[in-house]
Scaffold this motif. Structure first.
Motif, PDB file in Angstrom:
ATOM      1  N   SER A   1       0.617  -1.126  -0.041  1.00 11.64           N
ATOM      2  CA  SER A   1       0.035   0.162   0.024  1.00 11.64           C
ATOM      3  C   SER A   1       0.977   1.132   0.121  1.00 11.64           C
ATOM      4  O   SER A   1       1.385   1.626   1.203  1.00 11.64           O
ATOM      5  CB  SER A   1      -0.706   0.180   1.260  1.00 11.64           C
ATOM      6  N   PRO A   2       0.949   1.842  -1.053  1.00 12.38           N
ATOM      7  CA  PRO A   2       1.935   2.799  -1.188  1.00 12.38           C
ATOM      8  C   PRO A   2       1.844   4.123  -0.246  1.00 12.38           C
ATOM      9  O   PRO A   2       2.763   4.616   0.538  1.00 12.38           O
ATOM     10  CB  PRO A   2       2.202   3.587  -2.599  1.00 12.38           C
ATOM     11  N   SER A   3       0.546   4.277   0.065  1.00  8.47           N
ATOM     12  CA  SER A   3       0.141   5.375   1.055  1.00  8.47           C
ATOM     13  C   SER A   3       0.514   5.221   2.377  1.00  8.47           C
ATOM     14  O   SER A   3       0.937   6.061   3.038  1.00  8.47           O
ATOM     15  CB  SER A   3      -1.317   5.529   1.015  1.00  8.47           C
ATOM     16  N   ALA A   4       1.018   3.897   2.699  1.00 10.35           N
ATOM     17  CA  ALA A   4       1.415   3.660   4.003  1.00 10.35           C
ATOM     18  C   ALA A   4       2.865   4.385   4.230  1.00 10.35           C
ATOM     19  O   ALA A   4       2.939   4.874   5.284  1.00 10.35           O
ATOM     20  CB  ALA A   4       1.662   2.207   4.437  1.00 10.35           C
TER      21      ALA A   4
ATOM     22  N   TYR B   1       1.628   8.242   5.479  1.00  9.97           N
ATOM     23  CA  TYR B   1       1.612   7.905   6.793  1.00  9.97           C
ATOM     24  C   TYR B   1       3.225   7.647   7.468  1.00  9.97           C
ATOM     25  O   TYR B   1       3.287   7.512   8.449  1.00  9.97           O
ATOM     26  CB  TYR B   1       0.836   6.672   7.213  1.00  9.97           C
ATOM     27  N   GLY B   2       3.996   7.759   6.524  1.00  2.56           N
ATOM     28  CA  GLY B   2       5.434   7.621   6.949  1.00  2.56           C
ATOM     29  C   GLY B   2       5.906   6.374   7.649  1.00  2.56           C
ATOM     30  O   GLY B   2       6.749   6.321   8.433  1.00  2.56           O
TER      31      GLY B   2
ATOM     32  N   VAL C   1       8.302   5.536  -6.521  1.00  2.00           N
ATOM     33  CA  VAL C   1       9.754   6.022  -6.514  1.00  2.00           C
ATOM     34  C   VAL C   1      10.215   6.013  -5.093  1.00  2.00           C
ATOM     35  O   VAL C   1      11.165   5.709  -4.450  1.00  2.00           O
ATOM     36  CB  VAL C   1      10.188   7.594  -7.150  1.00  2.00           C
ATOM     37  N   GLU C   2       9.115   6.898  -4.063  1.00  2.00           N
ATOM     38  CA  GLU C   2       9.428   6.904  -2.769  1.00  2.00           C
ATOM     39  C   GLU C   2       9.515   5.575  -1.970  1.00  2.00           C
ATOM     40  O   GLU C   2      10.235   5.392  -1.068  1.00  2.00           O
ATOM     41  CB  GLU C   2       8.370   7.819  -2.046  1.00  2.00           C
ATOM     42  N   VAL C   3       8.475   5.062  -2.451  1.00  3.70           N
ATOM     43  CA  VAL C   3       8.035   3.366  -1.765  1.00  3.70           C
ATOM     44  C   VAL C   3       9.609   2.766  -2.098  1.00  3.70           C
ATOM     45  O   VAL C   3      10.007   2.188  -1.066  1.00  3.70           O
ATOM     46  CB  VAL C   3       6.997   2.631  -2.415  1.00  3.70           C
TER      47      VAL C   3
ATOM     48  N   THR D   1       0.020   8.856 -15.054  1.00  4.71           N
ATOM     49  CA  THR D   1      -0.546   9.575 -13.824  1.00  4.71           C
ATOM     50  C   THR D   1       0.415   9.622 -12.873  1.00  4.71           C
ATOM     51  O   THR D   1       0.989   8.783 -12.197  1.00  4.71           O
ATOM     52  CB  THR D   1      -1.593   8.626 -13.448  1.00  4.71           C
ATOM     53  N   LYS D   2       0.596  10.710 -12.089  1.00  2.00           N
ATOM     54  CA  LYS D   2       1.769  11.051 -10.904  1.00  2.00           C
ATOM     55  C   LYS D   2       0.536  11.093  -9.814  1.00  2.00           C
ATOM     56  O   LYS D   2      -0.120  12.010  -9.519  1.00  2.00           O
ATOM     57  CB  LYS D   2       2.505  12.083 -11.103  1.00  2.00           C
ATOM     58  N   THR D   3       0.926  10.106  -8.738  1.00  2.11           N
ATOM     59  CA  THR D   3       0.216  10.175  -7.425  1.00  2.11           C
ATOM     60  C   THR D   3       1.051  10.139  -6.467  1.00  2.11           C
ATOM     61  O   THR D   3       2.285   9.938  -6.446  1.00  2.11           O
ATOM     62  CB  THR D   3      -0.596   9.041  -7.416  1.00  2.11           C
ATOM     63  N   ARG D   4       0.734  10.539  -5.090  1.00  2.00           N
ATOM     64  CA  ARG D   4       1.731  10.370  -3.986  1.00  2.00           C
ATOM     65  C   ARG D   4       0.857   9.618  -2.817  1.00  2.00           C
ATOM     66  O   ARG D   4      -0.235  10.034  -2.899  1.00  2.00           O
ATOM     67  CB  ARG D   4       2.121  11.744  -3.515  1.00  2.00           C
TER      68      ARG D   4
END
Length: 350
Positions: free
Chosen positions: A80-83, A87-88, A111-113, A347-350
């Motif tokens: 879950s990339p949002s985790a 949520y850090g 990329v961040e994940v 599509t770019k999401t964060r």
């Protein structure tokens, strides 16, 4: 299927669908290159695997999850990339394999994940169609799916090339020699050419449908999800995907004679498990289109028969006529699948 003239609606999607046998044949020849990445993975002996992706790539990741669990006998899960991004979360990922799948390699959340996972001890592998992408830059290892430029917004050749690349990688980790995909180009050509008339008939049959349900079991659940996405983004249909097992646990109650069901049913354990599912939706009056090498064994209204293959590579073939179905329905309903409303190629999401 009739080729579209230059400037015609859907010409890019049509051309990219037709290019897939050649793209897949070329990708299969890159087995030794991908095997180099697999050797590093094998040497690190991961405890389990995580997959990070969005959109069509998320469906490819679902396919890879089955490959890892069945062929490698390793636990696998979807990130879950949002985790991480919202949520850090910073879990200990020592001795974990993290595979990030993105056709563009440019989505900031993936990329961040990947960067965080590497910092937390994971072995990170980027699977992309863009070798110089930000995702490749932060991953320890990279697999180039080699599909070439894709113009249409709806992913077609990049999706199947991603499936094949993931299969080649995971098969090589277990010491395989890619025997099951040796003739993948010819099989893909057959999957497109031999279903041309049936796809055209399915377009006529389903042109005015407003509610579509897609379903499959096992490896083919990825194909059901990708088919629903293609129908939604090109034809604006209210398409929902369910595992055949989950469908019988409740959603089947919403199925009636106004519902079109696309059942993905290839030979093997997954296809065998779909017999009762197809029977249940037929009993409720649904118009059922069975797609796959086991379609002839289903109690369906119509069928798109595909060539036999190993069950674990069937999803590469299953989606091909369904891509053409989405293209045909979009055009029949007056749309342009190359320019779906509100969508961009990346599509770019964060």
């Amino acid at each position: 299927m009739t080729e579209h003239l230059p400037g015609a609606a859907g010409q890019s999607m049509s051309a990219e669908i037709a290019a897939q046998p050649e793209v897949l044949a070329a990708s299969a020849l890159r087995h030794s290159e991908i095997a180099e990445v697999a050797r590093v993975v094998s040497a690190r002996r991961p405890r389990f695997a995580l997959l990070a992706a969005r959109g069509s790539s998320d469906h490819a990741a679902t396919y890879a999850k089955y490959l890892i669990e069945v062929l490698l006998q390793l636990p696998a899960g979807l990130v879950s990339p949002s985790a991480t991004t919202l949520y850090g979360a910073r879990p200990d990922l020592s001795d974990v394999l993290v595979i990030s799948v993105s056709q563009s390699g440019g989505s900031p959340d993936l990329v961040e994940v990947t960067e965080v996972a590497r910092g937390q001890g994971a072995l990170t592998v980027a699977v992309t169609n863009t070798p110089d992408s930000p995702l490749n830059a932060v991953a320890e290892l990279a697999v180039d799916i080699g599909a070439g430029p894709e113009v249409a917004v709806a992913a077609t050749k990049t999706y199947t090339a991603t499936l094949l690349s993931l299969y080649l990688l995971i098969d090589a980790v277990r010491g395989g020699k890619a025997e099951a995909v040796r003739d993948i180009g010819a099989l893909a050509a057959s999957a497109l050419d031999d279903t041309e008339e049936q796809v055209a008939e399915s377009v006529r049959r389903l042109r005015f449908v407003e509610r579509v349900l897609t379903t499959g079991r096992g490896y083919s659940s990825a194909s059901a999800s990708e088919a629903a996405l293609k129908l939604a983004e090109t034809s604006y249909l209210a398409a929902r995907a369910y595992s055949g097992a989950d469908l019988l646990h409740g959603p089947v109650a919403a199925v009636d004679e106004e519902t079109a069901v696309l059942a993905v049913t290839s030979k093997g354990n997954g296809g065998a498990a779909m017999v009762d599912v197809v029977k249940a939706v037929r009993e409720r009056g649904a118009d059922v289109l069975a797609v796959g090498s086991a379609a002839g064994e289903m109690d369906a209204s119509s069928r798109l028969m595909l060539p036999d293959s190993s069950e674990e590579v069937a999803p590469i073939l299953e989606i091909l006529p369904l891509q053409r179905l989405a293209l045909g329905l979009a055009l029949a309903r007056g749309g342009d699948p190359d320019n779906p409303r509100g969508l961009r190629k990346v599509t770019k999401t964060r």
